[in-house]
Design a protein around this motif. Structure first.
Motif, PDB file in Angstrom:
ATOM      1  N   LEU A  76      -0.452 -42.430   1.870  1.00  0.00           N
ATOM      2  CA  LEU A  76      -0.384 -42.286   0.218  1.00  0.00           C
ATOM      3  C   LEU A  76       0.819 -41.760   0.091  1.00  0.00           C
ATOM      4  CD1 LEU A  76      -3.857 -41.585  -1.184  1.00  0.00           C
ATOM      5  CD2 LEU A  76      -2.637 -43.738  -1.359  1.00  0.00           C
ATOM      6  N   GLN A  77       1.438 -40.775   0.761  1.00  0.00           N
ATOM      7  CA  GLN A  77       2.674 -40.227   0.582  1.00  0.00           C
ATOM      8  C   GLN A  77       3.637 -40.962   0.753  1.00  0.00           C
ATOM      9  OE1 GLN A  77       1.721 -36.917   3.289  1.00  0.00           O
ATOM     10  NE2 GLN A  77       2.931 -35.437   1.571  1.00  0.00           N
ATOM     11  N   ASP A  78       3.507 -41.746   1.853  1.00  0.00           N
ATOM     12  CA  ASP A  78       4.810 -43.106   2.064  1.00  0.00           C
ATOM     13  C   ASP A  78       4.743 -44.055   0.781  1.00  0.00           C
ATOM     14  OD1 ASP A  78       5.494 -41.849   4.322  1.00  0.00           O
ATOM     15  OD2 ASP A  78       4.129 -43.237   5.555  1.00  0.00           O
ATOM     16  N   LEU A  79       3.524 -44.233   0.365  1.00  0.00           N
ATOM     17  CA  LEU A  79       3.535 -45.254  -0.800  1.00  0.00           C
ATOM     18  C   LEU A  79       3.983 -44.706  -2.088  1.00  0.00           C
ATOM     19  CD1 LEU A  79       2.310 -47.977  -2.007  1.00  0.00           C
ATOM     20  CD2 LEU A  79       0.249 -46.911  -2.227  1.00  0.00           C
ATOM     21  N   ALA A  80       3.721 -43.513  -2.378  1.00  0.00           N
ATOM     22  CA  ALA A  80       4.046 -42.733  -3.419  1.00  0.00           C
ATOM     23  C   ALA A  80       5.649 -42.816  -3.507  1.00  0.00           C
ATOM     24  CB  ALA A  80       3.517 -41.337  -3.642  1.00  0.00           C
ATOM     25  N   THR A  94      -1.420 -50.668  -6.267  1.00  0.00           N
ATOM     26  CA  THR A  94      -2.780 -50.978  -6.243  1.00  0.00           C
ATOM     27  C   THR A  94      -3.462 -51.369  -5.159  1.00  0.00           C
ATOM     28  OG1 THR A  94      -2.891 -50.814  -8.649  1.00  0.00           O
ATOM     29  CG2 THR A  94      -4.681 -51.667  -7.724  1.00  0.00           C
ATOM     30  N   ALA A  95      -2.669 -52.651  -4.897  1.00  0.00           N
ATOM     31  CA  ALA A  95      -3.375 -53.468  -3.554  1.00  0.00           C
ATOM     32  C   ALA A  95      -3.121 -52.675  -2.519  1.00  0.00           C
ATOM     33  CB  ALA A  95      -2.668 -54.968  -3.496  1.00  0.00           C
ATOM     34  N   SER A  96      -2.168 -51.807  -2.073  1.00  0.00           N
ATOM     35  CA  SER A  96      -2.085 -51.045  -1.191  1.00  0.00           C
ATOM     36  C   SER A  96      -2.928 -49.839  -0.987  1.00  0.00           C
ATOM     37  CB  SER A  96      -0.329 -50.359  -1.132  1.00  0.00           C
ATOM     38  OG  SER A  96       0.524 -51.435  -0.773  1.00  0.00           O
ATOM     39  N   MET A  97      -3.148 -49.227  -2.124  1.00  0.00           N
ATOM     40  CA  MET A  97      -4.448 -48.286  -2.035  1.00  0.00           C
ATOM     41  C   MET A  97      -5.657 -48.682  -1.607  1.00  0.00           C
ATOM     42  SD  MET A  97      -3.469 -45.812  -5.150  1.00  0.00           S
ATOM     43  CE  MET A  97      -2.918 -47.174  -6.403  1.00  0.00           C
ATOM     44  N   GLU A  98      -6.213 -50.106  -1.825  1.00  0.00           N
ATOM     45  CA  GLU A  98      -7.042 -50.679  -1.595  1.00  0.00           C
ATOM     46  C   GLU A  98      -7.014 -50.770  -0.136  1.00  0.00           C
ATOM     47  OE1 GLU A  98     -10.983 -51.893  -1.508  1.00  0.00           O
ATOM     48  OE2 GLU A  98     -10.100 -50.383  -3.159  1.00  0.00           O
ATOM     49  N   GLY A 115      -1.149 -51.705  11.331  1.00  0.00           N
ATOM     50  CA  GLY A 115       0.263 -51.191  10.526  1.00  0.00           C
ATOM     51  C   GLY A 115       0.777 -52.160   9.526  1.00  0.00           C
ATOM     52  N   THR A 116      -0.120 -52.974   8.748  1.00  0.00           N
ATOM     53  CA  THR A 116       0.401 -53.791   7.689  1.00  0.00           C
ATOM     54  C   THR A 116       0.853 -53.477   6.428  1.00  0.00           C
ATOM     55  OG1 THR A 116      -1.779 -54.486   7.232  1.00  0.00           O
ATOM     56  CG2 THR A 116      -1.109 -55.679   9.145  1.00  0.00           C
ATOM     57  N   ARG A 117       0.342 -52.342   6.230  1.00  0.00           N
ATOM     58  CA  ARG A 117       0.637 -52.027   4.801  1.00  0.00           C
ATOM     59  C   ARG A 117       2.114 -51.935   4.229  1.00  0.00           C
ATOM     60  NH1 ARG A 117       2.797 -48.301   2.133  1.00  0.00           N
ATOM     61  NH2 ARG A 117       2.984 -47.056   3.468  1.00  0.00           N
ATOM     62  N   ALA A 118       2.866 -51.378   4.939  1.00  0.00           N
ATOM     63  CA  ALA A 118       4.387 -51.400   4.738  1.00  0.00           C
ATOM     64  C   ALA A 118       5.162 -52.717   4.872  1.00  0.00           C
ATOM     65  CB  ALA A 118       5.088 -50.178   5.379  1.00  0.00           C
ATOM     66  N   SER A 119       4.663 -53.329   5.979  1.00  0.00           N
ATOM     67  CA  SER A 119       5.325 -54.628   6.052  1.00  0.00           C
ATOM     68  C   SER A 119       4.875 -55.601   4.857  1.00  0.00           C
ATOM     69  CB  SER A 119       5.096 -55.021   7.585  1.00  0.00           C
ATOM     70  OG  SER A 119       3.811 -55.248   7.688  1.00  0.00           O
ATOM     71  N   SER A 120       3.490 -55.458   4.697  1.00  0.00           N
ATOM     72  CA  SER A 120       2.945 -56.553   3.704  1.00  0.00           C
ATOM     73  C   SER A 120       3.637 -56.506   2.332  1.00  0.00           C
ATOM     74  CB  SER A 120       1.519 -56.367   3.478  1.00  0.00           C
ATOM     75  OG  SER A 120       1.355 -55.215   2.938  1.00  0.00           O
ATOM     76  N   LEU A 121       4.431 -55.345   1.996  1.00  0.00           N
ATOM     77  CA  LEU A 121       5.087 -55.187   0.971  1.00  0.00           C
ATOM     78  C   LEU A 121       6.817 -55.265   1.059  1.00  0.00           C
ATOM     79  CD1 LEU A 121       3.433 -51.844  -0.316  1.00  0.00           C
ATOM     80  CD2 LEU A 121       3.075 -53.887  -1.159  1.00  0.00           C
ATOM     81  N   LYS A 129       7.602 -43.477  13.377  1.00  0.00           N
ATOM     82  CA  LYS A 129       6.938 -42.436  12.414  1.00  0.00           C
ATOM     83  C   LYS A 129       5.351 -42.511  12.160  1.00  0.00           C
ATOM     84  CE  LYS A 129       7.824 -40.546   7.718  1.00  0.00           C
ATOM     85  NZ  LYS A 129       8.674 -40.898   6.604  1.00  0.00           N
ATOM     86  N   ARG A 130       4.991 -43.633  12.194  1.00  0.00           N
ATOM     87  CA  ARG A 130       3.501 -44.029  11.987  1.00  0.00           C
ATOM     88  C   ARG A 130       2.755 -43.311  13.423  1.00  0.00           C
ATOM     89  NH1 ARG A 130       4.298 -49.368  11.863  1.00  0.00           N
ATOM     90  NH2 ARG A 130       2.456 -49.666  13.054  1.00  0.00           N
ATOM     91  N   ILE A 131       3.480 -43.682  14.513  1.00  0.00           N
ATOM     92  CA  ILE A 131       2.798 -43.142  15.758  1.00  0.00           C
ATOM     93  C   ILE A 131       2.906 -41.579  15.627  1.00  0.00           C
ATOM     94  CG2 ILE A 131       3.160 -42.918  18.208  1.00  0.00           C
ATOM     95  CD1 ILE A 131       4.023 -45.939  18.100  1.00  0.00           C
TER      96      ILE A 131
END
Length: 186
Positions: A76-80, A94-98, A115-121, A129-131
């Motif tokens: 969520l911090q990355d998304l924000a 909204t889609a990413s939060m779901e 690990g699709t959230r960021a790449s899907s956007l 960083k994710r690891i």
């Protein structure tokens, strides 16, 4: 509020700052503002009960006990940050939060991780960083910063590489840990 309760709350907020970089009340209020949430919705996305979220925000509880929840907070911090920078729209957020809510915490260390959230956007994912954040969440779920530092000092003479690992991933900032990880991955 009596003095001992105030002292306990202040100590919890200090521990939160050590573990999460700032008190969770501050962090969660910023997420609520940046992502257009309310407290109840944030609790749902994180996978926490509303009373637990409230206790963490107020300093009645210091630690998030579930590493998956810690990883959701990081996501969520990355998304924000992406929303603040204007790279992600409200609808995409909204889609990413779901997706974050449905995740088991984004365990990037498991072979089934996507690990699709960021790449899907269309946002480039940073696997290092994710690891690193997964390693940090795991270490911080089993021990606090003081204990990790103590273990690191005890191992410094006999096992310096392991001592460094504990210090870098258990206590240092994510940026320093990512640099360490990338240096050691060749």
């Amino acid at each position: 509020m009596d003095v001992s309760h105030q002292e306990a709350t202040e100590k919890a907020r200090e521990q939160q700052t050590t573990w999460y970089g700032e008190p969770l009340g501050t962090l969660f209020r910023r997420l609520i503002a940046d992502l257009g949430l309310n407290q109840a919705r944030l609790a749902v996305v994180l996978g926490l009960s509303a009373p637990m979220l409230s206790q963490l925000m107020s300093g009645q509880r210091a630690k998030i006990g579930n590493p998956a929840v810690v990883q959701r907070v990081r996501s969520l911090q990355d998304l924000a940050a992406e929303v603040r920078a204007g790279r992600v729209s409200a609808a995409e957020a909204t889609a990413s939060m779901e997706e974050i809510r449905r995740s088991a915490g984004g365990n990037v260390l498991s072979p089934n991780s996507t690990g699709t959230r960021a790449s899907s956007l269309g946002v480039p994912a940073n696997p290092s960083k994710r690891i690193v954040r997964e390693i940090q969440a795991l270490l911080r779920s089993v021990s606090d910063a003081t204990e990790i530092q103590s273990a690191s000092r005890l191992l410094a003479d006999s096992h310096p590489e392991l001592a460094e690992f504990l210090r870098v991933y258990g206590v240092a900032r994510t940026r320093e840990a990512v640099e360490h990880y990338e240096t050691h991955q060749g």
